[in-house]
Design an enzyme around this catalytic site. Structure first.
Site, PDB file in Angstrom:
ATOM      1  N   SER A   1      -8.818   4.163  14.490  1.00 20.55           N
ATOM      2  CA  SER A   1      -8.697   3.571  15.790  1.00 20.55           C
ATOM      3  C   SER A   1      -9.204   4.456  16.666  1.00 20.55           C
ATOM      4  O   SER A   1      -9.385   5.705  16.482  1.00 20.55           O
ATOM      5  CB  SER A   1      -7.208   3.355  15.900  1.00 20.55           C
TER       6      SER A   1
ATOM      7  N   LYS B   1      -3.544   7.803  12.862  1.00 20.72           N
ATOM      8  CA  LYS B   1      -5.053   7.537  13.033  1.00 20.72           C
ATOM      9  C   LYS B   1      -5.696   8.770  12.906  1.00 20.72           C
ATOM     10  O   LYS B   1      -7.017   8.890  12.643  1.00 20.72           O
ATOM     11  CB  LYS B   1      -5.406   6.605  13.843  1.00 20.72           C
TER      12      LYS B   1
ATOM     13  N   TYR C   1       1.657   6.806  15.778  1.00 16.90           N
ATOM     14  CA  TYR C   1       0.396   5.732  15.359  1.00 16.90           C
ATOM     15  C   TYR C   1      -0.763   6.537  15.526  1.00 16.90           C
ATOM     16  O   TYR C   1      -1.681   6.704  14.835  1.00 16.90           O
ATOM     17  CB  TYR C   1       0.465   4.472  16.557  1.00 16.90           C
TER      18      TYR C   1
ATOM     19  N   VAL D   1       0.705  -1.236   0.002  1.00 17.04           N
ATOM     20  CA  VAL D   1       0.117  -0.083   0.092  1.00 17.04           C
ATOM     21  C   VAL D   1       0.794   1.243   0.015  1.00 17.04           C
ATOM     22  O   VAL D   1       0.475   2.260  -0.199  1.00 17.04           O
ATOM     23  CB  VAL D   1      -0.929  -0.115   1.248  1.00 17.04           C
TER      24      VAL D   1
END
Length: 282
Positions: A148, A165, A161, A71
């Protein structure tokens, strides 16, 4: 995609549904749910052999197809979508691929930071851009982004992270205004801790429970049938978020501490996560 006359939900039978990160975990469970609903599912995974095996486990060439997909590589993503379109116009794209290496920011390598942002955020943008021309031409489509809970609530130990998100949620919110006039839906699914390899060694906050990949898959399928922008898994987590978010900052921080939410991504079982962390870095 059509709407049934009985429940006004979308009938997914025969629709081509693309799922990234489909070789395991949430992606595989989601692919299975769509296949059971009669859709033609195309799974993509960095491990092409794993994607092919996953597709065979769902019924092979009659219900699912698996192909290699990086991706983070636009050419790979474009080629994958071309292969998916051989089965018909892509009507649902589930941007599910994601990684979650955990560490304090000062200890996270530049390579790891780049990888998280490329996989979790840039790939969502890339996939959305790539499906837009065909979806616009056919006047319908649905992009479902797996974000998330930490895309709404930042937590120490997973700053990059969380940033990725948050970016997915913000990007999706902006896309609503651009895509709705074109007949294209966009949705976000926000799981809490999910019992997959990605969350190995991570404990849920006090009062919360880990959810299963199948629960997240059920939510994604439900969103595809009846589009809405934001869906939390488990559903009650949304209420917890909005209630705590209405509090003053000091009270919110105290509640987070009492729930151990502020240590969920720092007090982890590093031995249990070792295998995943090594794979995520690769």
């Amino acid at each position: 995609m059509t709407r049934t006359r009985t429940d006004r939900q979308r009938d997914l039978r025969g629709s081509v549904v693309v799922v990234t990160g489909g070789g395991r975990g949430i992606g595989l469970a989601t692919a299975g749910r769509f296949a059971d609903a009669g859709a033609r599912v195309v799974l993509g995974d960095l491990d092409g052999d794993l994607a092919a095996r996953a597709a065979r486990s769902l019924g092979g060439t009659t219900r699912a197809h698996g192909h290699a997909l990086d991706v983070t590589d636009r050419a790979s993503y474009a080629d994958f979508l071309e292969r998916a379109a051989e089965h018909g116009p892509v009507e649902v794209l589930v941007n599910n691929a994601g990684i979650m290496p955990l560490s304090p920011l000062g200890e996270q390598s530049e390579e790891s930071i780049d990888r998280v942002l490329d996989v979790n955020l840039r790939a969502v943008i890339t996939g959305t851009r790539l499906v837009l021309p065909a979806m616009t031409a056919q006047g319908r489509g649905h992009v479902i982004n797996v974000a998330s809970a930490v895309g709404r609530v930042g937590m120490p130990g997973g700053a990059v992270y969380s940033a990725s998100k948050f970016g997915v949620v913000g990007f999706s919110e902006a896309m609503v205004g651009e895509l709705s006039p074109l007949g294209i839906d966009i949705s976000c699914v926000l799981p809490t801790v999910v019992a997959t390899e990605l969350s190995a060694g991570v404990s849920a906050a006090r009062g919360m429970r880990p959810c299963t990949p199948e629960e997240v898959a059920d939510a994604i399928l439900g969103v595809a049938r009846a589009p809405r922008f934001e869906t939390w898994v488990p559903a009650y987590a949304k209420g917890v978020f909005h209630a705590s978010n209405a509090l003053p900052r000091r009270a919110r921080d105290l509640l987070s501490h009492l729930m151990h939410a502020d240590s969920s991504l720092t007090d982890v079982d590093t031995a249990a996560r070792a295998g995943y962390e090594q794979r995520a870095q690769r």
